[in-house]
Design a protein around this motif. Structure first.
Motif, short mmCIF file in Angstrom:
data_model
loop_
_atom_site.label_atom_id
_atom_site.label_comp_id
_atom_site.label_asym_id
_atom_site.label_seq_id
_atom_site.Cartn_x
_atom_site.Cartn_y
_atom_site.Cartn_z
N THR A 93 0.85 -1.19 0.00
CA THR A 93 0.00 0.00 0.00
C THR A 93 0.89 1.24 0.00
OG1 THR A 93 -0.15 0.41 2.38
CG2 THR A 93 -1.62 -1.27 1.48
N ASP A 94 0.30 2.38 -0.31
CA ASP A 94 1.06 3.62 -0.25
C ASP A 94 1.43 3.98 1.18
OD1 ASP A 94 0.97 3.85 -2.97
OD2 ASP A 94 -0.58 5.41 -3.02
N GLY A 95 0.75 3.38 2.17
CA GLY A 95 1.07 3.62 3.56
C GLY A 95 2.08 2.65 4.13
N GLY A 96 2.56 1.70 3.33
CA GLY A 96 3.53 0.72 3.81
C GLY A 96 3.10 -0.70 3.49
N MET A 97 3.95 -1.66 3.81
CA MET A 97 3.68 -3.07 3.56
C MET A 97 2.88 -3.66 4.71
SD MET A 97 4.42 -5.11 1.01
CE MET A 97 5.96 -4.54 0.32
N LEU A 98 1.81 -4.40 4.39
CA LEU A 98 0.96 -5.03 5.38
C LEU A 98 1.00 -6.54 5.20
CD1 LEU A 98 -2.20 -2.72 5.07
CD2 LEU A 98 -0.22 -2.43 6.58
N ALA A 99 0.73 -7.26 6.28
CA ALA A 99 0.63 -8.72 6.23
C ALA A 99 -0.70 -9.12 6.84
CB ALA A 99 1.79 -9.36 7.00
N ALA A 100 -1.48 -9.92 6.11
CA ALA A 100 -2.83 -10.27 6.55
C ALA A 100 -3.03 -11.77 6.53
CB ALA A 100 -3.86 -9.60 5.65
N LEU A 130 2.11 13.69 21.68
CA LEU A 130 1.47 12.95 22.76
C LEU A 130 0.39 13.80 23.42
CD1 LEU A 130 1.45 10.30 24.34
CD2 LEU A 130 3.11 11.30 25.91
N SER A 131 0.61 15.10 23.49
CA SER A 131 -0.38 16.03 24.03
C SER A 131 -0.21 17.36 23.31
CB SER A 131 -0.19 16.21 25.54
OG SER A 131 -1.19 17.08 26.06
N MET A 132 -0.99 17.56 22.27
CA MET A 132 -0.84 18.72 21.42
C MET A 132 -1.52 19.94 22.04
SD MET A 132 -1.75 16.58 17.95
CE MET A 132 -1.95 18.02 16.89
N PRO A 133 -0.85 21.08 22.11
CA PRO A 133 -1.43 22.28 22.74
C PRO A 133 -2.40 23.01 21.83
CG PRO A 133 0.76 22.77 21.93
CD PRO A 133 0.53 21.30 21.65
N VAL A 134 -3.41 22.31 21.35
CA VAL A 134 -4.41 22.87 20.46
C VAL A 134 -5.78 22.32 20.87
CG1 VAL A 134 -2.81 23.11 18.52
CG2 VAL A 134 -4.12 20.99 18.78
N GLY A 135 -6.85 22.95 20.35
CA GLY A 135 -8.18 22.46 20.65
C GLY A 135 -9.24 23.12 19.80
N TRP A 136 -10.39 22.47 19.76
CA TRP A 136 -11.57 22.95 19.04
C TRP A 136 -12.76 22.74 19.96
CZ3 TRP A 136 -7.50 20.34 17.10
CH2 TRP A 136 -6.84 20.87 15.98
N GLU A 137 -13.28 23.84 20.53
CA GLU A 137 -14.40 23.78 21.46
C GLU A 137 -14.10 22.77 22.58
OE1 GLU A 137 -18.23 23.61 19.57
OE2 GLU A 137 -17.61 24.93 17.94
N MET A 138 -14.98 21.76 22.77
CA MET A 138 -14.76 20.83 23.88
C MET A 138 -13.65 19.81 23.62
SD MET A 138 -17.07 19.53 21.67
CE MET A 138 -18.63 20.24 22.20
N LEU A 139 -13.13 19.79 22.40
CA LEU A 139 -12.08 18.83 22.04
C LEU A 139 -10.71 19.51 22.22
CD1 LEU A 139 -13.67 17.23 18.85
CD2 LEU A 139 -13.73 16.39 21.22
N GLN A 140 -9.98 19.09 23.25
CA GLN A 140 -8.75 19.76 23.62
C GLN A 140 -7.60 18.77 23.77
OE1 GLN A 140 -8.41 23.21 24.05
NE2 GLN A 140 -10.53 23.36 23.30
N ASN A 141 -6.37 19.27 23.53
CA ASN A 141 -5.12 18.53 23.79
C ASN A 141 -5.13 17.11 23.24
OD1 ASN A 141 -5.54 20.30 26.67
ND2 ASN A 141 -3.70 20.64 25.45
N PRO A 142 -5.32 16.97 21.94
CA PRO A 142 -5.33 15.63 21.34
C PRO A 142 -3.92 15.06 21.21
CG PRO A 142 -5.40 17.29 19.62
CD PRO A 142 -5.47 18.04 20.92
N GLY A 143 -3.88 13.80 20.80
CA GLY A 143 -2.63 13.19 20.35
C GLY A 143 -2.72 12.94 18.86
N ALA A 144 -1.59 12.65 18.24
CA ALA A 144 -1.56 12.37 16.81
C ALA A 144 -0.70 11.15 16.54
CB ALA A 144 -1.03 13.57 16.03
N VAL A 145 -1.19 10.30 15.62
CA VAL A 145 -0.49 9.07 15.25
C VAL A 145 -0.68 8.86 13.75
CG1 VAL A 145 -0.24 6.59 15.65
CG2 VAL A 145 -1.03 8.07 17.52
N ASN A 146 0.37 8.45 13.06
CA ASN A 146 0.24 8.04 11.67
C ASN A 146 0.36 6.52 11.60
OD1 ASN A 146 0.93 7.32 8.86
ND2 ASN A 146 1.02 9.53 8.54
N VAL A 147 -0.68 5.88 11.06
CA VAL A 147 -0.68 4.42 10.88
C VAL A 147 -0.93 4.10 9.41
CG1 VAL A 147 -1.28 3.73 13.24
CG2 VAL A 147 -3.10 4.40 11.67
N GLY A 148 -0.23 4.84 8.55
CA GLY A 148 -0.47 4.77 7.12
C GLY A 148 -1.37 5.90 6.66
#
Length: 269
Positions: A93-100, A130-148
């Motif tokens: 895949t364009d996100g990397g090799m997978l095994a199923a 791990l704790s991003m200093p950003v937010g949108w209304e009630m949604l605050q301090n998210p994390g971010a992960v790339n999994v493809g």
């Protein structure tokens, strides 16, 4: 030109699969993918999946979202095509090799290693994912992960109470995310169970998102909120996610074939 297709779904996240591993198809572009995916005038799906030969794996999987845009990974679709293939497979895949590995009623997939660096998400500028200093209304301090695919994850008291149909597109298209982002809102029920809703980039609210379940579980594990194996409960059903620091992610869950049919390519070209 009459083209066969297979309609499949993973927990209600549905796909139109075009199998070009043995027979070539005409060139697929964003406009054609969007037309096929349209639920009113096309076949209708969250994602269009194109299977092709690969020089480095058993086959290649390309993924087009409902809006016609091509993306790097789709966990639910990976389980579906693993069932279609019928035996253990490596998938390019364009996100990397997978095994199923197909299992009774579904599949188990090695989704590769998660990425956490800000420029691997990617974000527009450096920050702690791990704790991003950003937010949108009630949604605050998210994390971010790339999994493809890029994901942003918010932990909330009740994910069902979040107006994700309104906030999802706002966050998805925020300039902080140069290639847009998938938006996850999750509630930790206990150390072995997470409840999750996802606004998917280019698809909107879906019943399930495999990469979203992986990203959310991994982020919860990094925050020490859950154990290394969890059930992620989505509107369409449950997925099992396992991960340990420095390892790849293992996702296990169901997939189904809905029906088969064919269409005229020129109707969408």
């Amino acid at each position: 030109m009459r083209i066969p297709f297979i309609k499949m779904h993973g927990l209600g996240n549905d796909f139109v699969v075009l199998d070009a591993r043995e027979n070539d198809l005409p060139d697929l572009n964003e406009s054609i993918a969007r037309g096929i995916a349209d639920r009113h005038t096309g076949i209708g799906c969250d994602q269009l999946i194109l299977l092709q030969p690969s020089d480095s794996a058993d086959f290649r999987m390309r993924i087009y979202n409902h809006d016609g845009g091509e993306v790097g990974a789709c966990g639910n679709a990976t389980r579906a095509v693993a069932m279609l293939h019928g035996s253990n497979a490596t998938i390019e895949t364009d996100g990397g090799m997978l095994a199923a590995s197909p299992r009774d009623g579904g599949a188990s997939v090695d989704m590769g290693a998660p990425r956490f660096d800000w420029d691997a998400i990617p974000l527009a500028y450096p920050m702690d994912t791990l704790s991003m200093p950003v937010g949108w209304e009630m949604l605050q301090n998210p994390g971010a992960v790339n999994v493809g695919n890029p994901h942003v994850i918010f932990f909330v008291d009740d994910c069902d109470a979040v107006p994700l149909d309104r906030l999802g597109p706002e966050i998805e298209n925020d300039p902080l995310f140069p290639v847009r982002v998938n938006v996850n809102v999750a509630t930790i029920e206990d150390r072995s169970r997470i409840r999750l809703r996802v606004w998917e980039r280019g698809a909107g609210l879906t019943k399930a998102c495999g990469t979203g379940a992986c990203a959310t579980a991994v982020h919860a594990m990094r925050r020490r909120l859950v154990d290394s194996e969890v059930t992620v409960a989505l509107p369409g059903g449950d997925l099992q996610i396992a991960w340990s620091e420095g390892e790849t992610i293992r996702m296990t869950g169901p997939a189904s074939e809905s029906f088969r049919g064919s269409f005229e390519w020129d109707d969408y070209a």
